[in-house]
Design a protein around this motif. Structure first.
Motif, PDB file in Angstrom:
ATOM      1  N   ILE A   7      -1.349  -8.631   0.838  1.00 33.53           N
ATOM      2  CA  ILE A   7      -1.797  -7.160   1.571  1.00 33.53           C
ATOM      3  C   ILE A   7      -3.304  -8.020   1.393  1.00 33.53           C
ATOM      4  O   ILE A   7      -3.790  -7.707   2.742  1.00 33.53           O
ATOM      5  CB  ILE A   7      -2.205  -6.078   0.087  1.00 33.53           C
ATOM      6  N   ASP A   8      -3.988  -8.774   0.856  1.00 31.22           N
ATOM      7  CA  ASP A   8      -4.851  -9.473   1.211  1.00 31.22           C
ATOM      8  C   ASP A   8      -4.757 -10.356   2.774  1.00 31.22           C
ATOM      9  O   ASP A   8      -6.254 -10.235   3.997  1.00 31.22           O
ATOM     10  CB  ASP A   8      -5.683 -10.334   0.033  1.00 31.22           C
ATOM     11  N   THR A  51       1.127   1.927   4.946  1.00 29.33           N
ATOM     12  CA  THR A  51       1.441   1.450   4.615  1.00 29.33           C
ATOM     13  C   THR A  51       2.558   2.080   3.779  1.00 29.33           C
ATOM     14  O   THR A  51       3.223   3.417   4.023  1.00 29.33           O
ATOM     15  CB  THR A  51       0.343   2.143   3.668  1.00 29.33           C
ATOM     16  N   VAL A  72       3.481   4.543   1.407  1.00 27.32           N
ATOM     17  CA  VAL A  72       3.130   5.789   0.100  1.00 27.32           C
ATOM     18  C   VAL A  72       4.296   6.293  -0.835  1.00 27.32           C
ATOM     19  O   VAL A  72       3.385   6.381  -1.706  1.00 27.32           O
ATOM     20  CB  VAL A  72       2.318   6.477   0.708  1.00 27.32           C
ATOM     21  N   ARG A  73       5.933   5.844  -0.929  1.00 30.60           N
ATOM     22  CA  ARG A  73       6.627   6.880  -1.273  1.00 30.60           C
ATOM     23  C   ARG A  73       7.449   6.312  -1.189  1.00 30.60           C
ATOM     24  O   ARG A  73       8.161   5.884  -0.105  1.00 30.60           O
ATOM     25  CB  ARG A  73       7.268   7.930  -0.744  1.00 30.60           C
ATOM     26  N   ARG A  89      11.317  -3.054   0.156  1.00 35.55           N
ATOM     27  CA  ARG A  89       9.588  -2.974  -0.675  1.00 35.55           C
ATOM     28  C   ARG A  89       8.951  -1.928  -1.033  1.00 35.55           C
ATOM     29  O   ARG A  89       9.469  -0.433  -0.823  1.00 35.55           O
ATOM     30  CB  ARG A  89       8.426  -3.034   1.349  1.00 35.55           C
ATOM     31  N   PRO A 140       5.891   0.420  -2.911  1.00 35.74           N
ATOM     32  CA  PRO A 140       4.909   1.978  -2.246  1.00 35.74           C
ATOM     33  C   PRO A 140       3.366   0.244  -2.573  1.00 35.74           C
ATOM     34  O   PRO A 140       3.171  -0.174  -3.623  1.00 35.74           O
ATOM     35  CB  PRO A 140       4.701   2.500  -3.511  1.00 35.74           C
ATOM     36  N   GLY A 141       2.523   0.903  -1.470  1.00 35.42           N
ATOM     37  CA  GLY A 141       1.428  -0.332  -0.969  1.00 35.42           C
ATOM     38  C   GLY A 141       1.263  -0.966  -0.432  1.00 35.42           C
ATOM     39  O   GLY A 141       0.540  -2.215   0.224  1.00 35.42           O
ATOM     40  N   SER A 142       3.366  -1.987  -0.182  1.00 34.87           N
ATOM     41  CA  SER A 142       3.132  -2.685   0.720  1.00 34.87           C
ATOM     42  C   SER A 142       2.256  -2.061   2.414  1.00 34.87           C
ATOM     43  O   SER A 142       3.000  -1.265   2.892  1.00 34.87           O
ATOM     44  CB  SER A 142       5.085  -2.590   1.082  1.00 34.87           C
ATOM     45  N   LYS A 143       2.338  -3.136   2.958  1.00 35.01           N
ATOM     46  CA  LYS A 143       1.257  -3.407   4.422  1.00 35.01           C
ATOM     47  C   LYS A 143       1.736  -3.414   5.880  1.00 35.01           C
ATOM     48  O   LYS A 143       2.359  -4.777   5.643  1.00 35.01           O
ATOM     49  CB  LYS A 143      -0.102  -3.578   4.515  1.00 35.01           C
ATOM     50  N   VAL A 190       6.736  -3.395   6.178  1.00 32.59           N
ATOM     51  CA  VAL A 190       6.473  -1.981   4.992  1.00 32.59           C
ATOM     52  C   VAL A 190       8.121  -2.325   5.144  1.00 32.59           C
ATOM     53  O   VAL A 190       8.857  -0.915   4.375  1.00 32.59           O
ATOM     54  CB  VAL A 190       6.445  -0.950   5.635  1.00 32.59           C
ATOM     55  N   TYR A 198       2.528   6.036   5.720  1.00 32.51           N
ATOM     56  CA  TYR A 198       1.909   6.302   6.109  1.00 32.51           C
ATOM     57  C   TYR A 198       0.836   5.139   6.978  1.00 32.51           C
ATOM     58  O   TYR A 198       0.594   4.608   7.093  1.00 32.51           O
ATOM     59  CB  TYR A 198       0.581   6.486   4.968  1.00 32.51           C
TER      60      TYR A 198
END
Length: 106
Positions: A4-5, A25, A27-28, A35, A37-40, A53, A101
Motif C-alpha cells: 500500500i505504501d 480501494t 472496501v468490502r 485481495r 479490504p484495503g488493497s489498492k 484489487v 471504491y
C-alpha cells in the motif's frame, strides 16, 4: 507492486509530475476474494497502473472506471460477484464478491 505504501507513493509521484490519478480501494469482500479490504490500485491518465484489487481478474474493468472518474466522473463503488454477468465477463470466478471504491486523487 502491491504494498500500500508503494502504491500511494506512486500516486503521489504521478500527481507531482502533473498527471491525472485515480485510486481504487477494496472496501468490502464476501466469501472467497483474491485481495483483502484495503488493497489498492492506482491508475494514471495514461492507463499505467500499480497495485491490485483482485489479483488481475477485474483490474481491466476497474481501470476503465478510473479513467472515467479522472475525466470528471463522480467517484463510485463498483461491485463484482460470481452471480453477476459482469463478474464472468471480467473473470471473477473465485466464488466471492468484492466492492471497490474508485476516486480521483486531488
Amino acid at each position: 507492486m502491491h504494498d500500500i505504501d508503494d502504491v500511494l507513493a506512486q500516486a503521489a509521484a504521478w500527481k507531482h509530475a502533473g498527471l491525472g490519478v485515480a485510486l481504487a480501494t477494496v472496501v468490502r469482500t464476501w466469501g472467497s476474494s483474491p485481495r483483502p479490504p484495503g488493497s489498492k490500485l492506482c491508475v494514471n491518465e495514461r492507463g499505467e497502473f500499480v497495485g491490485s484489487v483482485s489479483g488481475g481478474c477485474i483490474e481491466g474493468a476497474v481501470i476503465t472506471e478510473a479513467l472515467e472518474v479522472m475525466a470528471g466522473g463522480a467517484p463510485r463503488v463498483l461491485a463484482f460477484g460470481i452471480a453477476d454477468e459482469t463478474a464472468w465477463s471480467v473473470g471473477l470466478a473465485c466464488g466471492g464478491r468484492v466492492e471497490v471504491y474508485v476516486e480521483a486523487v486531488a
